[in-house]
Design a protein around this motif. Structure first.
Motif, PDB file in Angstrom:
ATOM      1  N   GLU A 121      11.570  21.865   4.821  1.00 52.03           N
ATOM      2  CA  GLU A 121      11.101  21.609   6.179  1.00 52.03           C
ATOM      3  C   GLU A 121       9.756  20.928   6.057  1.00 52.03           C
ATOM      4  N   MET A 122       9.423  20.071   7.021  1.00 50.01           N
ATOM      5  CA  MET A 122       8.083  19.471   6.995  1.00 50.01           C
ATOM      6  C   MET A 122       7.304  20.099   8.149  1.00 50.01           C
ATOM      7  N   ILE A 123       6.327  20.911   7.828  1.00 52.11           N
ATOM      8  CA  ILE A 123       5.594  21.622   8.871  1.00 52.11           C
ATOM      9  C   ILE A 123       4.370  20.819   9.272  1.00 52.11           C
TER      10      ILE A 123
ATOM     11  N   GLY B 277      -5.262   3.362  -5.161  1.00 52.56           N
ATOM     12  CA  GLY B 277      -5.003   4.257  -6.287  1.00 52.56           C
ATOM     13  C   GLY B 277      -4.178   5.477  -5.892  1.00 52.56           C
ATOM     14  N   HIS B 278      -3.931   5.660  -4.594  1.00 58.07           N
ATOM     15  CA  HIS B 278      -3.009   6.668  -4.067  1.00 58.07           C
ATOM     16  C   HIS B 278      -2.767   6.293  -2.612  1.00 58.07           C
ATOM     17  N   GLY B 279      -2.087   7.151  -1.855  1.00 55.30           N
ATOM     18  CA  GLY B 279      -1.723   6.772  -0.490  1.00 55.30           C
ATOM     19  C   GLY B 279      -2.900   6.683   0.468  1.00 55.30           C
TER      20      GLY B 279
ATOM     21  N   LEU C 196       0.832  -1.205   0.000  1.00 55.17           N
ATOM     22  CA  LEU C 196       0.000   0.000   0.000  1.00 55.17           C
ATOM     23  C   LEU C 196       0.862   1.247   0.000  1.00 55.17           C
ATOM     24  N   MET C 197       0.487   2.212  -0.817  1.00 58.32           N
ATOM     25  CA  MET C 197       1.179   3.488  -0.761  1.00 58.32           C
ATOM     26  C   MET C 197       0.867   4.139   0.589  1.00 58.32           C
ATOM     27  N   ARG C 198       1.903   4.703   1.223  1.00 64.53           N
ATOM     28  CA  ARG C 198       1.808   5.263   2.585  1.00 64.53           C
ATOM     29  C   ARG C 198       1.427   4.221   3.628  1.00 64.53           C
ATOM     30  N   GLN C 199       1.913   2.985   3.428  1.00 60.75           N
ATOM     31  CA  GLN C 199       1.594   1.942   4.416  1.00 60.75           C
ATOM     32  C   GLN C 199       2.304   2.199   5.741  1.00 60.75           C
ATOM     33  N   ALA C 200       3.465   2.874   5.672  1.00 64.11           N
ATOM     34  CA  ALA C 200       4.162   3.253   6.903  1.00 64.11           C
ATOM     35  C   ALA C 200       3.732   4.680   7.186  1.00 64.11           C
ATOM     36  N   GLY C 201       3.189   4.921   8.346  1.00 57.30           N
ATOM     37  CA  GLY C 201       2.764   6.289   8.608  1.00 57.30           C
ATOM     38  C   GLY C 201       1.671   6.355   9.634  1.00 57.30           C
ATOM     39  N   ARG C 202       0.967   7.476   9.573  1.00 59.90           N
ATOM     40  CA  ARG C 202       0.094   7.823  10.687  1.00 59.90           C
ATOM     41  C   ARG C 202      -1.073   6.885  10.919  1.00 59.90           C
TER      42      ARG C 202
ATOM     43  N   GLY D  98      12.412   0.675  -3.251  1.00 59.26           N
ATOM     44  CA  GLY D  98      13.010   2.008  -3.187  1.00 59.26           C
ATOM     45  C   GLY D  98      12.162   2.944  -4.029  1.00 59.26           C
ATOM     46  N   PHE D  99      12.338   4.251  -3.906  1.00 57.91           N
ATOM     47  CA  PHE D  99      11.506   5.152  -4.709  1.00 57.91           C
ATOM     48  C   PHE D  99      12.143   6.512  -4.881  1.00 57.91           C
ATOM     49  N   ALA D 100      11.550   7.270  -5.800  1.00 58.47           N
ATOM     50  CA  ALA D 100      11.894   8.679  -5.988  1.00 58.47           C
ATOM     51  C   ALA D 100      10.687   9.355  -6.609  1.00 58.47           C
TER      52      ALA D 100
ATOM     53  N   ILE E 239       8.337  -0.612   1.854  1.00 63.40           N
ATOM     54  CA  ILE E 239       8.840   0.519   1.056  1.00 63.40           C
ATOM     55  C   ILE E 239       9.653   1.384   1.996  1.00 63.40           C
ATOM     56  N   ILE E 240      10.852   1.747   1.570  1.00 69.46           N
ATOM     57  CA  ILE E 240      11.761   2.445   2.476  1.00 69.46           C
ATOM     58  C   ILE E 240      11.127   3.751   2.940  1.00 69.46           C
ATOM     59  N   PHE E 241      11.182   4.016   4.229  1.00 71.06           N
ATOM     60  CA  PHE E 241      10.572   5.218   4.775  1.00 71.06           C
ATOM     61  C   PHE E 241      11.459   6.411   4.479  1.00 71.06           C
ATOM     62  N   SER E 242      10.976   7.297   3.637  1.00 72.24           N
ATOM     63  CA  SER E 242      11.718   8.496   3.261  1.00 72.24           C
ATOM     64  C   SER E 242      10.718   9.462   2.656  1.00 72.24           C
TER      65      SER E 242
ATOM     66  N   ILE F 164       9.996  11.997  -1.169  1.00 74.39           N
ATOM     67  CA  ILE F 164      10.503  12.366  -2.494  1.00 74.39           C
ATOM     68  C   ILE F 164      11.312  13.671  -2.423  1.00 74.39           C
ATOM     69  N   LEU F 165      11.123  14.459  -1.359  1.00 80.56           N
ATOM     70  CA  LEU F 165      11.745  15.790  -1.294  1.00 80.56           C
ATOM     71  C   LEU F 165      13.202  15.760  -0.840  1.00 80.56           C
ATOM     72  N   VAL F 166      13.732  14.573  -0.588  1.00 79.19           N
ATOM     73  CA  VAL F 166      15.162  14.492  -0.240  1.00 79.19           C
ATOM     74  C   VAL F 166      16.031  14.848  -1.458  1.00 79.19           C
TER      75      VAL F 166
HETATM   76  O1  CP3 Z   1       4.852   4.210   3.197  1.00 84.45           O
HETATM   77  C1  CP3 Z   1       5.272   4.850   2.200  1.00 84.45           C
HETATM   78  O2  CP3 Z   1       4.585   5.006   1.173  1.00 84.45           O
HETATM   79  C2  CP3 Z   1       6.715   5.353   2.230  1.00 84.45           C
HETATM   80  C3  CP3 Z   1       6.956   6.670   2.625  1.00 84.45           C
HETATM   81  C4  CP3 Z   1       6.595   7.891   1.787  1.00 84.45           C
HETATM   82  C5  CP3 Z   1       6.359   9.160   2.400  1.00 84.45           C
HETATM   83  N1  CP3 Z   1       6.228  10.089   1.428  1.00 84.45           N
HETATM   84  C6  CP3 Z   1       6.312   9.390   3.852  1.00 84.45           C
HETATM   85  C7  CP3 Z   1       5.630  10.587   4.358  1.00 84.45           C
HETATM   86  C8  CP3 Z   1       6.529   8.094   0.412  1.00 84.45           C
HETATM   87  C9  CP3 Z   1       6.648   7.069  -0.694  1.00 84.45           C
HETATM   88  C10 CP3 Z   1       6.313   9.485   0.187  1.00 84.45           C
HETATM   89  C11 CP3 Z   1       6.256  10.101  -1.150  1.00 84.45           C
HETATM   90  C12 CP3 Z   1       5.776  11.475  -1.295  1.00 84.45           C
HETATM   91  N2  CP3 Z   1       6.049  12.547  -0.505  1.00 84.45           N
HETATM   92  C13 CP3 Z   1       5.006  11.926  -2.392  1.00 84.45           C
HETATM   93  C14 CP3 Z   1       4.583  11.083  -3.562  1.00 84.45           C
HETATM   94  C15 CP3 Z   1       3.434  10.222  -3.263  1.00 84.45           C
HETATM   95  C16 CP3 Z   1       2.132  10.951  -3.070  1.00 84.45           C
HETATM   96  O3  CP3 Z   1       1.596  10.884  -1.963  1.00 84.45           O
HETATM   97  O4  CP3 Z   1       1.645  11.548  -4.049  1.00 84.45           O
HETATM   98  C17 CP3 Z   1       4.766  13.310  -2.208  1.00 84.45           C
HETATM   99  C18 CP3 Z   1       3.966  14.213  -3.121  1.00 84.45           C
HETATM  100  C19 CP3 Z   1       5.452  13.693  -1.016  1.00 84.45           C
HETATM  101  C20 CP3 Z   1       5.564  15.052  -0.428  1.00 84.45           C
HETATM  102  C21 CP3 Z   1       4.977  15.123   0.920  1.00 84.45           C
HETATM  103  N3  CP3 Z   1       5.476  14.469   2.036  1.00 84.45           N
HETATM  104  C22 CP3 Z   1       3.825  15.841   1.329  1.00 84.45           C
HETATM  105  C23 CP3 Z   1       2.979  16.677   0.408  1.00 84.45           C
HETATM  106  C24 CP3 Z   1       3.658  15.603   2.707  1.00 84.45           C
HETATM  107  C25 CP3 Z   1       2.642  16.213   3.641  1.00 84.45           C
HETATM  108  C26 CP3 Z   1       1.298  15.613   3.498  1.00 84.45           C
HETATM  109  C27 CP3 Z   1       0.838  14.899   4.740  1.00 84.45           C
HETATM  110  O5  CP3 Z   1       0.254  13.821   4.595  1.00 84.45           O
HETATM  111  O6  CP3 Z   1       1.044  15.427   5.844  1.00 84.45           O
HETATM  112  C28 CP3 Z   1       4.672  14.707   3.110  1.00 84.45           C
HETATM  113  C29 CP3 Z   1       4.870  14.187   4.485  1.00 84.45           C
HETATM  114  C30 CP3 Z   1       4.994  12.717   4.659  1.00 84.45           C
HETATM  115  N4  CP3 Z   1       5.718  11.859   3.869  1.00 84.45           N
HETATM  116  C31 CP3 Z   1       4.424  11.971   5.728  1.00 84.45           C
HETATM  117  C32 CP3 Z   1       4.820  10.630   5.539  1.00 84.45           C
HETATM  118  C33 CP3 Z   1       4.513   9.460   6.432  1.00 84.45           C
HETATM  119  C34 CP3 Z   1       3.612  12.549   6.883  1.00 84.45           C
HETATM  120  C35 CP3 Z   1       4.570  13.069   7.892  1.00 84.45           C
HETATM  121  C36 CP3 Z   1       4.156  12.840   9.310  1.00 84.45           C
HETATM  122  O7  CP3 Z   1       4.430  11.769   9.894  1.00 84.45           O
HETATM  123  O8  CP3 Z   1       3.573  13.769   9.876  1.00 84.45           O
END
Ligand code: CP3
Length: 341
Positions: A89-91, A317-319, A24-30, A141-143, A72-75, A77-79
């Protein structure tokens, strides 16, 4: 060493599989309380991304908790912009912010082409995660795709329209191409570094594909995605271009294994447009996971049948959205893992 579960890699290569694999896209996270705990300890999202031990821990969480077929590696795309010279910065609750943005040719000239050394913390996180995963499942891995990275570098933050980024294409097309080429070269270096560190598969995220006209998408996005596909061939590669309906025929001709679909793309129509050689990934609407368990099961099975056996990697179809319940996500994953054609 051989992977114990290589379903996703086999599906990506178009080989026969016993069942449809899922991640799943964004499977690691909140959505995971376990993630929120680690995040609370760390405080800052960036610190989490830049500390390999923590990135490794939250990368493996969904494998243990949700039972997905890949990590999927936790990172983020903005690196890449940061490694090129634009720190972000992530606000909290707002999203990413860049203090400097790209406005002129001089700004582009100041950027460097990133190498894996500039992103050693991701490379180290991949090496550590590969060790800790003990070959249970593949590591993805991803970018970001060049156009989406360009959009953030010009805009400086998220946007509904990304009109500054689009204005750049219409007013400074040559400079736009220079910037896109620098992003592409950096991304190729970075992805090769990820593969050398152990990534088993790669996904490119073109989250803002849908806001360009077909002609501009071809000229300013697909051209660079195609360069990456031709340069990064050591492992299976997936291109996920959100909302890029109009580009599906052309995406079918990319030198990659898998095309990701969002939920607005009809499955049969996408198969016809993309062709039968590619694996397709997706494409459930993440909002289905707000429904009750029996609706989730029924709709998931419908999706599996529409894709058919083989050449499908199940996903959304998205995260995932942060307020989706973990048990609903697990229901989606379990339904896929239990289904047989
Ligand atoms: O589990 C996974 O999919 C791996 C980790 C991952 C993250 N970001 C972690 C993250 C991946 C693959 C991404 C990619 C990413 N980042 C994209 C492309 C995919 C997409 O969603 O369209 C984009 C556009 C970003 C840029 C980005 N990063 C935004 C716009 C935000 C803020 C939005 C939000 O949900 O708050 C992030 C933050 C981010 N990246 C979080 C995570 C888990 C949330 C940060 C937190 O823990 O508060």
């Amino acid at each position: 060493m051989a992977l114990k579960n290589d379903l996703i890699l086999r599906a990506a290569r178009g080989e026969k599989v016993e069942r449809t694999p899922v991640w799943l896209m964004r499977q690691a996270g909140r959505i995971l309380p376990e993630y929120r705990e680690v995040r609370a300890k760390m405080g800052d999202f960036k610190e989490l991304v830049e500390t390999p031990e923590f990135a490794c821990e939250v990368t493996i969480q969904p494998v243990d908790i949700l039972g997905v077929d890949a990590a999927i590696i936790f990172s983020d795309i903005l690196v890449i912009p940061e490694a090129m010279g634009l720190p972000y910065e992530m606000i909290e609750a707002k999203g990413p912010r860049f203090e400097k943005t790209i406005k002129t040719a001089a700004d582009v000239n100041l950027l460097k082409i990133a190498t894996p050394d500039d992103l050693h913390y991701v490379i180290d996180a991949i090496k550590l995660t590969k060790r800790e995963l003990k070959d249970r499942v593949p590591l993805i891995g991803f970018a970001g795709a060049p156009w989406t990275i360009f959009a953030y570098m010009v805009e400086g933050c998220g946007s509904k329209t990304f009109s500054k980024a689009k204005k750049f294409l219409y007013t400074q097309p040559l400079v736009a191409h220079q910037l896109l080429q620098k992003i592409t070269d950096s991304t190729i270096n970075y992805l090769r570094g990820q593969i050398a560190a152990g990534a088993d598969m790669i996904q490119l995220f073109d989250s803002w594909a849908g806001i360009l006209s077909p002609e501009y998408y071809n000229e300013f996005a697909l051209k660079y995605i195609s360069q990456i596909c031709n340069a990064v061939t050591a492992v299976p590669l997936t291109v996920f271009a959100k909302d890029a309906h109009f580009a599906r025929r052309k995406m079918g001709k990319l030198n990659c294994n898998t095309i990701g679909l969002d939920w607005t793309m009809d499955i049969a129509e996408s198969r016809e447009m993309i062709g039968h050689t590619k694996t397709l990934q997706g494409n459930m609407d993440p909002c289905l996971l707000y429904a009750d368990f029996s609706t989730i099961k029924n709709e998931t099975i419908k999706m599996l049948k529409a894709f058919g056996p083989d050449k499908h990697i199940a996903n959304l179809g998205h995260g995932l959205y942060p307020d989706i319940e973990k048990d609903k996500v697990k229901c989606f994953v379990d339904t896929i893992k239990e289904f047989r054609f």
